[in-house]
Write an enzyme that holds these catalytic residues in place. Structure first.
Site, PDB file in Angstrom:
ATOM      1  N   LYS A   1      28.448  37.616  30.720  1.00  0.00           N
ATOM      2  CA  LYS A   1      28.533  36.752  31.912  1.00  0.00           C
ATOM      3  C   LYS A   1      29.510  37.356  32.930  1.00  0.00           C
ATOM      4  O   LYS A   1      30.715  37.417  32.693  1.00  0.00           O
ATOM      5  CB  LYS A   1      29.045  35.353  31.543  1.00  0.00           C
ATOM      6  CG  LYS A   1      29.019  34.419  32.752  1.00  0.00           C
ATOM      7  CD  LYS A   1      29.938  33.222  32.617  1.00  0.00           C
ATOM      8  CE  LYS A   1      31.306  33.424  33.169  1.00  0.00           C
ATOM      9  NZ  LYS A   1      31.403  33.576  34.624  1.00  0.00           N
TER      10      LYS A   1
ATOM     11  N   GLU B   1      41.848  41.372  28.142  1.00  0.00           N
ATOM     12  CA  GLU B   1      42.347  42.383  29.096  1.00  0.00           C
ATOM     13  C   GLU B   1      42.775  41.613  30.333  1.00  0.00           C
ATOM     14  O   GLU B   1      41.932  41.168  31.114  1.00  0.00           O
ATOM     15  CB  GLU B   1      41.222  43.353  29.465  1.00  0.00           C
ATOM     16  CG  GLU B   1      40.827  44.300  28.360  1.00  0.00           C
ATOM     17  CD  GLU B   1      41.847  45.401  28.152  1.00  0.00           C
ATOM     18  OE1 GLU B   1      42.694  45.625  29.034  1.00  0.00           O
ATOM     19  OE2 GLU B   1      41.804  46.023  27.088  1.00  0.00           O
TER      20      GLU B   1
ATOM     21  N   CYS C   1      43.647  45.827  38.105  1.00  0.00           N
ATOM     22  CA  CYS C   1      44.628  45.287  37.148  1.00  0.00           C
ATOM     23  C   CYS C   1      45.815  46.230  37.011  1.00  0.00           C
ATOM     24  O   CYS C   1      46.950  45.808  36.942  1.00  0.00           O
ATOM     25  CB  CYS C   1      43.964  45.037  35.802  1.00  0.00           C
ATOM     26  SG  CYS C   1      43.162  46.492  35.119  1.00  0.00           S
TER      27      CYS C   1
ATOM     28  N   GLU D   1      51.623  38.591  40.223  1.00  0.00           N
ATOM     29  CA  GLU D   1      50.609  39.632  40.384  1.00  0.00           C
ATOM     30  C   GLU D   1      49.900  39.346  41.714  1.00  0.00           C
ATOM     31  O   GLU D   1      49.077  38.431  41.803  1.00  0.00           O
ATOM     32  CB  GLU D   1      49.593  39.585  39.232  1.00  0.00           C
ATOM     33  CG  GLU D   1      48.570  40.696  39.365  1.00  0.00           C
ATOM     34  CD  GLU D   1      47.358  40.550  38.444  1.00  0.00           C
ATOM     35  OE1 GLU D   1      46.881  39.428  38.240  1.00  0.00           O
ATOM     36  OE2 GLU D   1      46.879  41.594  37.971  1.00  0.00           O
TER      37      GLU D   1
HETATM   38  P1  NAD Z   1      39.530  34.885  36.247  1.00  0.00           P
HETATM   39  O1  NAD Z   1      40.374  34.766  35.029  1.00  0.00           O
HETATM   40  O2  NAD Z   1      39.615  33.828  37.268  1.00  0.00           O
HETATM   41  O3  NAD Z   1      37.966  34.974  35.861  1.00  0.00           O
HETATM   42  C1  NAD Z   1      37.450  35.973  35.016  1.00  0.00           C
HETATM   43  C2  NAD Z   1      36.164  35.487  34.386  1.00  0.00           C
HETATM   44  O4  NAD Z   1      36.445  34.377  33.549  1.00  0.00           O
HETATM   45  C3  NAD Z   1      35.089  35.007  35.366  1.00  0.00           C
HETATM   46  O5  NAD Z   1      33.832  35.442  34.889  1.00  0.00           O
HETATM   47  C4  NAD Z   1      35.210  33.489  35.268  1.00  0.00           C
HETATM   48  O6  NAD Z   1      34.014  32.807  35.603  1.00  0.00           O
HETATM   49  C5  NAD Z   1      35.550  33.308  33.812  1.00  0.00           C
HETATM   50  N1  NAD Z   1      36.263  32.051  33.477  1.00  0.00           N
HETATM   51  C6  NAD Z   1      37.017  31.268  34.281  1.00  0.00           C
HETATM   52  N2  NAD Z   1      37.514  30.214  33.594  1.00  0.00           N
HETATM   53  C7  NAD Z   1      37.083  30.367  32.319  1.00  0.00           C
HETATM   54  C8  NAD Z   1      37.308  29.628  31.116  1.00  0.00           C
HETATM   55  N3  NAD Z   1      38.065  28.525  31.086  1.00  0.00           N
HETATM   56  N4  NAD Z   1      36.743  30.074  29.976  1.00  0.00           N
HETATM   57  C9  NAD Z   1      35.998  31.220  29.964  1.00  0.00           C
HETATM   58  N5  NAD Z   1      35.750  31.948  31.081  1.00  0.00           N
HETATM   59  C10 NAD Z   1      36.297  31.528  32.239  1.00  0.00           C
HETATM   60  O7  NAD Z   1      39.884  36.331  36.825  1.00  0.00           O
HETATM   61  P2  NAD Z   1      39.395  36.981  38.204  1.00  0.00           P
HETATM   62  O8  NAD Z   1      40.100  36.285  39.308  1.00  0.00           O
HETATM   63  O9  NAD Z   1      37.906  37.042  38.183  1.00  0.00           O
HETATM   64  O10 NAD Z   1      39.934  38.492  38.044  1.00  0.00           O
HETATM   65  C11 NAD Z   1      41.180  38.922  38.452  1.00  0.00           C
HETATM   66  C12 NAD Z   1      42.131  39.059  37.266  1.00  0.00           C
HETATM   67  O11 NAD Z   1      41.564  39.928  36.282  1.00  0.00           O
HETATM   68  C13 NAD Z   1      43.444  39.697  37.657  1.00  0.00           C
HETATM   69  O12 NAD Z   1      44.506  38.999  37.034  1.00  0.00           O
HETATM   70  C14 NAD Z   1      43.350  41.102  37.088  1.00  0.00           C
HETATM   71  O13 NAD Z   1      44.585  41.732  36.829  1.00  0.00           O
HETATM   72  C15 NAD Z   1      42.562  40.851  35.846  1.00  0.00           C
HETATM   73  N6  NAD Z   1      41.941  42.104  35.370  1.00  0.00           N
HETATM   74  C16 NAD Z   1      42.389  42.691  34.210  1.00  0.00           C
HETATM   75  C17 NAD Z   1      41.864  43.907  33.782  1.00  0.00           C
HETATM   76  C18 NAD Z   1      42.348  44.605  32.532  1.00  0.00           C
HETATM   77  O14 NAD Z   1      41.643  45.497  32.052  1.00  0.00           O
HETATM   78  N7  NAD Z   1      43.485  44.265  31.981  1.00  0.00           N
HETATM   79  C19 NAD Z   1      40.859  44.506  34.541  1.00  0.00           C
HETATM   80  C20 NAD Z   1      40.437  43.896  35.711  1.00  0.00           C
HETATM   81  C21 NAD Z   1      40.975  42.687  36.114  1.00  0.00           C
END
Ligand code: NAD
Length: 478
Positions: free
Chosen positions: A178, A251, A285, A382
């Site tokens: 997803k 991650e 990230c 962040e």
């Molecule tokens: P987010 O946590 O808002 O959403 C990520 C995903 O989780 C989306 O698909 C969302 O629909 C889903 N989601 C949201 N609530 C959920 C829940 N309660 N249960 C299950 N799934 C749920 O993150 P974002 O805003 O899409 O991405 C940005 C963040 O991702 C930043 O903090 C960034 O640092 C991090 N990131 C980390 C890495 C890594 O490899 N460590 C890589 C890229 C991005």
């Protein structure tokens, strides 16, 4: 550029992939191009029935898929890499329209995804003989976990889907993927391509909002969640997965420091540091999010970085003149603007940017800030956007302490002409990856993931692959 094959012609309509079939839905979500703020596509939305059907299909496909050898499964993944390269023009253009990043970076993301997929599928996972003496033979082998749910964010949707997807498939699992509701389209197109390669049920691609992600984390027939996203959501994922004791790889976010020692040539490293901080408009990230500069080179480094910022053109990613695209969505734009306002209110000094352009799109100029308090939002949080603080230090011990003074621990870097000294300092960063004289270098063979609240588990490498498997001991008395 790669040539398009005649065999699969991709179109701008989108469908879920469930049990080998492309599925249309009654409900849609609107996908906005962040460079124009206009809806440019409609994406099907999966409901609970779609999820249940996908999970059943993935379970049915499991026996046959997990019975194949690593070599056989690697063969499928090699075909995937070929298809990605063949269709990269289409995929890259779609990625830029939904995500915002410059086209060259979208092409690079697909190329990197293809080569990392090949790299992962080349890793050998041997059976480990732990004891083999006169009395006993004990070995450790690894079995697939079952059905893996993969949930991805919006900043690098292709790469962050392919890493977990290929790792899960190669190790014999079947998957439900997803993507973020902000960037679902390129992922669904990859599903359409992969449908030509993989047996029905092995791969299932759904699209939907946060609620669908939540349903995946508590689904009793999903054995593992591989989640990439924010720390806040990562904690919710872990809490929900606990109900069925699912395995998780998380991650999460970072607040990466770069410590610049006094012996560097600021002009020589400015381009690399600027790129590491501002690529994809800071929405990475592991981007550099705090720059700690020694007082002896501080002013010179500030000027060199400000020059880079002023030369970096931003605008629609489809225009090859632009180095930086917009912030990906309104929610994130508002968050970064909130940090900008706070930074202005506390009287910090702006070296570049800081004023929003009067044009459509979530554009934010590359903004460098100095003379800012360590307790400010920009330093503590962040920011995940194109605004970065440069912080002065005198004593490197103080820089190390400040660099580590954060709940995050994704990665960090140390920059110096004295590699040995820099290496000693890098070893003291409490992070998943510490680089010397580089930042943001990853590989299929090197584990990547966060220390502290930046995550649990690792992606890539043999260590990452073992996260998709259950270790099992076989102990035989001779
Ligand atoms: P987010 O946590 O808002 O959403 C990520 C995903 O989780 C989306 O698909 C969302 O629909 C889903 N989601 C949201 N609530 C959920 C829940 N309660 N249960 C299950 N799934 C749920 O993150 P974002 O805003 O899409 O991405 C940005 C963040 O991702 C930043 O903090 C960034 O640092 C991090 N990131 C980390 C890495 C890594 O490899 N460590 C890589 C890229 C991005």
């Amino acid at each position: 550029m790669a040539k398009q094959t005649d065999a699969i012609e991709l179109q701008k309509n989108f469908a879920l992939l469930i049990d080998g079939k492309l599925v249309e839905t009654e409900n849609f979500l609107r996908v906005i191009n962040p460079a124009t703020e206009k809806v440019f596509a409609h994406c099907p939305v999966a409901d609970q029935t779609h999820l249940n059907t996908s999970v059943s299909a993935a379970r049915r496909a499991l026996d046959a898929w997990s019975s194949k050898s690593y070599e056989e499964r690697a063969g499928y993944i090699q075909q995937l890499a070929i298809l990605l390269r063949e269709h990269k023009d289409f995929l890259a253009s779609l990625l830029t329209q939904e995500q915002g990043k410059p086209l060259s970076q979208s092409v690079a993301e697909i190329d990197r995804g293809a080569s990392q997929s090949e790299g992962i599928a080349g890793i050998e996972i041997p059976i480990e003989a732990l004891v083999d003496d006169e009395e006993r033979y004990i070995e450790l082998q690894y079995r697939p976990l079952g059905v893996v749910g993969i949930i991805t964010p919006w900043n690098a949707p292709v790469n962050l889907a392919l890493g977990p997807l290929v790792s899960a498939l190669y190790t014999g699992n079947t998957i439900i993927l997803k993507p973020s509701p902000y960037t679902p389209l390129t992922t669904l197109k990859m599903g359409e391509l992969m449908r030509e390669i993989f047996p029905a049920g092995v791969i299932n691609f759904l699209a939907g909002g946060d609620e669908l992600g939540h349903e995946m984390t508590k689904h009793p027939e999903i054995n593992k969640i591989s989640f990439t996203g924010s720390v806040e959501t990562g904690k919710k994922v872990m809490a929900s997965a606990a109900g069925t004791l699912k395995r998780v790889t998380l991650e999460l976010g970072g607040n990466d420091p770069a410590i610049i020692l006094e012996d560097v040539d600021p002009e020589a490293i400015a381009k690399k540091i600027f790129f590491a901080a501002f690529v994809n408009s800071g929405q990475v990230c592991m981007a550099v999010k705090r720059i700690y500069a020694h007082e002896e080179i501080y002013e010179e480094l500030c000027s060199a970085l400000a020059k880079e910022a002023k030369n970096a053109k931003y605008g629609n990613g489809l225009d090859p003149e632009n180095h930086l695209g917009p912030i990906q969505n309104k929610m994130q734009f508002n968050k970064v603007v909130g940090i900008l306002e706070d930074t202005k209110k506390i009287g910090a000094r702006f070296l570049s940017g800081g004023t929003l352009p009067d044009m459509p799109g979530y554009f934010f100029p590359p903004t460098l800030v100095t003379d800012i308090d360590e307790d400010s939002r920009l330093v503590r949080e962040e920011q995940f956007g194109p605004i970065v603080p440069i912080l002065k230090y005198k004593d490197v011990e103080d820089a190390i302490r400040r660099a580590n003074d954060t709940p995050y621990g994704l990665s960090g870097s140390v920059w110096s002409n004295d590699r040995e000294r820099a290496t000693k300092i890098a070893k003291r960063l409490r992070v998943g990856t510490a680089w010397v004289n580089q930042h943001r270098a990853t590989s299929a063979y090197v584990p990547f993931g966060g220390a502290k609240e930046s995550g649990i588990g690792r992606q890539y490498s043999i260590l990452g692959l073992k996260g998709y498997m259950e270790p099992e001991v076989l102990s035989v008395v001779k």
